[in-house]
Design a protein around this motif. Structure first.
Motif, PDB file in Angstrom:
ATOM      1  N   VAL A   2     -15.324  15.809  25.849  1.00 34.97           N
ATOM      2  CA  VAL A   2     -14.181  15.885  26.760  1.00 34.97           C
ATOM      3  C   VAL A   2     -13.442  17.195  26.504  1.00 34.97           C
ATOM      4  CG1 VAL A   2     -11.983  14.830  27.435  1.00 34.97           C
ATOM      5  CG2 VAL A   2     -13.941  13.382  26.840  1.00 34.97           C
ATOM      6  N   ARG A   3     -13.305  17.997  27.557  1.00 28.74           N
ATOM      7  CA  ARG A   3     -12.590  19.274  27.463  1.00 28.74           C
ATOM      8  C   ARG A   3     -11.602  19.365  28.622  1.00 28.74           C
ATOM      9  NH1 ARG A   3     -12.043  21.850  23.295  1.00 28.74           N
ATOM     10  NH2 ARG A   3     -11.801  23.755  24.470  1.00 28.74           N
ATOM     11  N   PHE A   4     -10.448  19.948  28.363  1.00 30.48           N
ATOM     12  CA  PHE A   4      -9.426  20.090  29.389  1.00 30.48           C
ATOM     13  C   PHE A   4      -8.678  21.406  29.227  1.00 30.48           C
ATOM     14  CE2 PHE A   4      -7.323  18.023  25.838  1.00 30.48           C
ATOM     15  CZ  PHE A   4      -6.144  18.737  25.721  1.00 30.48           C
ATOM     16  N   ALA A  33     -15.710  13.763  32.188  1.00 26.47           N
ATOM     17  CA  ALA A  33     -15.195  12.611  32.939  1.00 26.47           C
ATOM     18  C   ALA A  33     -16.056  11.378  32.684  1.00 26.47           C
ATOM     19  CB  ALA A  33     -15.135  12.920  34.436  1.00 26.47           C
ATOM     20  N   ASP A  34     -17.346  11.575  32.552  1.00 26.68           N
ATOM     21  CA  ASP A  34     -18.266  10.462  32.317  1.00 26.68           C
ATOM     22  C   ASP A  34     -18.199   9.941  30.885  1.00 26.68           C
ATOM     23  OD1 ASP A  34     -19.347  12.888  31.410  1.00 26.68           O
ATOM     24  OD2 ASP A  34     -21.402  12.201  31.677  1.00 26.68           O
ATOM     25  N   ALA A  35     -17.538  10.676  29.982  1.00 28.07           N
ATOM     26  CA  ALA A  35     -17.411  10.256  28.589  1.00 28.07           C
ATOM     27  C   ALA A  35     -16.107   9.501  28.331  1.00 28.07           C
ATOM     28  CB  ALA A  35     -17.491  11.470  27.656  1.00 28.07           C
ATOM     29  N   LEU A  36     -15.235   9.415  29.337  1.00 29.84           N
ATOM     30  CA  LEU A  36     -13.938   8.777  29.153  1.00 29.84           C
ATOM     31  C   LEU A  36     -13.997   7.270  29.379  1.00 29.84           C
ATOM     32  CD1 LEU A  36     -11.626  11.343  30.967  1.00 29.84           C
ATOM     33  CD2 LEU A  36     -11.756  10.912  28.501  1.00 29.84           C
ATOM     34  N   HIS A  60     -17.415   8.461  22.907  1.00 32.27           N
ATOM     35  CA  HIS A  60     -18.333   8.877  21.842  1.00 32.27           C
ATOM     36  C   HIS A  60     -17.626   8.981  20.493  1.00 32.27           C
ATOM     37  CE1 HIS A  60     -21.358   9.583  24.869  1.00 32.27           C
ATOM     38  NE2 HIS A  60     -20.531  10.387  25.505  1.00 32.27           N
ATOM     39  N   CYS A  61     -16.494   9.705  20.455  1.00 30.28           N
ATOM     40  CA  CYS A  61     -15.813   9.927  19.178  1.00 30.28           C
ATOM     41  C   CYS A  61     -14.492   9.167  19.051  1.00 30.28           C
ATOM     42  CB  CYS A  61     -15.575  11.420  18.939  1.00 30.28           C
ATOM     43  SG  CYS A  61     -14.415  12.201  20.089  1.00 30.28           S
ATOM     44  N   GLY A  62     -13.997   8.583  20.149  1.00 34.02           N
ATOM     45  CA  GLY A  62     -12.794   7.762  20.094  1.00 34.02           C
ATOM     46  C   GLY A  62     -11.470   8.498  20.172  1.00 34.02           C
ATOM     47  N   ILE A  63     -11.505   9.804  20.334  1.00 29.17           N
ATOM     48  CA  ILE A  63     -10.260  10.582  20.339  1.00 29.17           C
ATOM     49  C   ILE A  63      -9.520  10.453  21.666  1.00 29.17           C
ATOM     50  CG2 ILE A  63      -9.299  12.934  20.208  1.00 29.17           C
ATOM     51  CD1 ILE A  63     -10.170  11.717  17.499  1.00 29.17           C
ATOM     52  N   HIS A  64      -8.210  10.269  21.560  1.00 28.82           N
ATOM     53  CA  HIS A  64      -7.297  10.157  22.702  1.00 28.82           C
ATOM     54  C   HIS A  64      -6.704  11.537  22.972  1.00 28.82           C
ATOM     55  CE1 HIS A  64      -6.973   5.641  22.612  1.00 28.82           C
ATOM     56  NE2 HIS A  64      -7.561   5.901  21.464  1.00 28.82           N
ATOM     57  N   ALA A  65      -7.351  12.329  23.801  1.00 30.35           N
ATOM     58  CA  ALA A  65      -6.918  13.706  24.054  1.00 30.35           C
ATOM     59  C   ALA A  65      -5.807  13.786  25.097  1.00 30.35           C
ATOM     60  CB  ALA A  65      -8.103  14.560  24.489  1.00 30.35           C
ATOM     61  N   PHE A  66      -5.755  12.829  26.008  1.00 29.65           N
ATOM     62  CA  PHE A  66      -4.717  12.780  27.043  1.00 29.65           C
ATOM     63  C   PHE A  66      -4.721  11.393  27.658  1.00 29.65           C
ATOM     64  CE2 PHE A  66      -8.595  14.127  29.101  1.00 29.65           C
ATOM     65  CZ  PHE A  66      -8.642  13.344  30.251  1.00 29.65           C
ATOM     66  N   TYR A  67      -3.633  11.086  28.390  1.00 30.78           N
ATOM     67  CA  TYR A  67      -3.567   9.794  29.079  1.00 30.78           C
ATOM     68  C   TYR A  67      -2.477   9.842  30.144  1.00 30.78           C
ATOM     69  CZ  TYR A  67       0.743   8.107  26.833  1.00 30.78           C
ATOM     70  OH  TYR A  67       2.037   7.938  26.445  1.00 30.78           O
ATOM     71  N   VAL A  68      -2.424   8.818  30.959  1.00 35.54           N
ATOM     72  CA  VAL A  68      -1.375   8.673  31.975  1.00 35.54           C
ATOM     73  C   VAL A  68      -0.311   7.756  31.374  1.00 35.54           C
ATOM     74  CG1 VAL A  68      -0.806   7.784  34.263  1.00 35.54           C
ATOM     75  CG2 VAL A  68      -2.978   9.002  33.888  1.00 35.54           C
TER      76      VAL A  68
END
Length: 130
Positions: free
Chosen positions: A14-16, A54-57, A74-82
């Motif tokens: 996941v990259r943003f 997007a498919d990894a979220l 895959h790794c469980g990291i919460h990089a962003f959310y609503v």
């Protein structure tokens, strides 16, 4: 001052990219934010771009199901959310930004998520008065 940052999850799936002001970092003491260790950097959708993954979220929701707690499956990291308070925005986890000294980040404000309703009412009143 708005600057452009890139970031992502631990495994890189996941990259943003986000335009944000690091002076606006906030912290929440609710149970999920405390356990995730998230430092919130709230941005409008036009200042956020999902570059890949997007498919990894996956999404976790609870209580009112307003907040959409996304994380890399895959790794469980919460990089962003609503966020629940501002469901028209995206809260980037400042700890997931590339090239940032996370230990040096200082939240500008605390949201008392343990008393969510009262804190939300106070925040909305502040925003109306601003």
């Amino acid at each position: 001052m708005l600057e452009t940052y890139e970031g992502g999850c631990h495994c890189g799936a996941v990259r943003f990219r986000a335009r944000a002001d690091l002076e606006q970092i906030s912290e929440c003491n609710c149970s999920i934010c405390t356990k995730k260790g998230i430092l919130h950097l709230t941005v409008s959708p036009e200042h956020f771009e999902l570059l890949s993954g997007a498919d990894a979220l996956s999404t976790y929701q609870f209580n009112t199901n307003t907040a959409k707690h996304t994380f890399c499956r895959h790794c469980g990291i919460h990089a962003f959310y609503v966020p629940r308070l501002n469901p028209d925005k995206i809260s980037v986890n400042a700890r997931c930004l590339d090239g940032i000294d996370a230990a040096g980040l200082k939240p500008a404000r605390l949201f008392d998520g343990r008393d969510w309703e009262a804190a939300a009412a106070m925040r909305r009143a502040e925003e109306r008065g601003a």
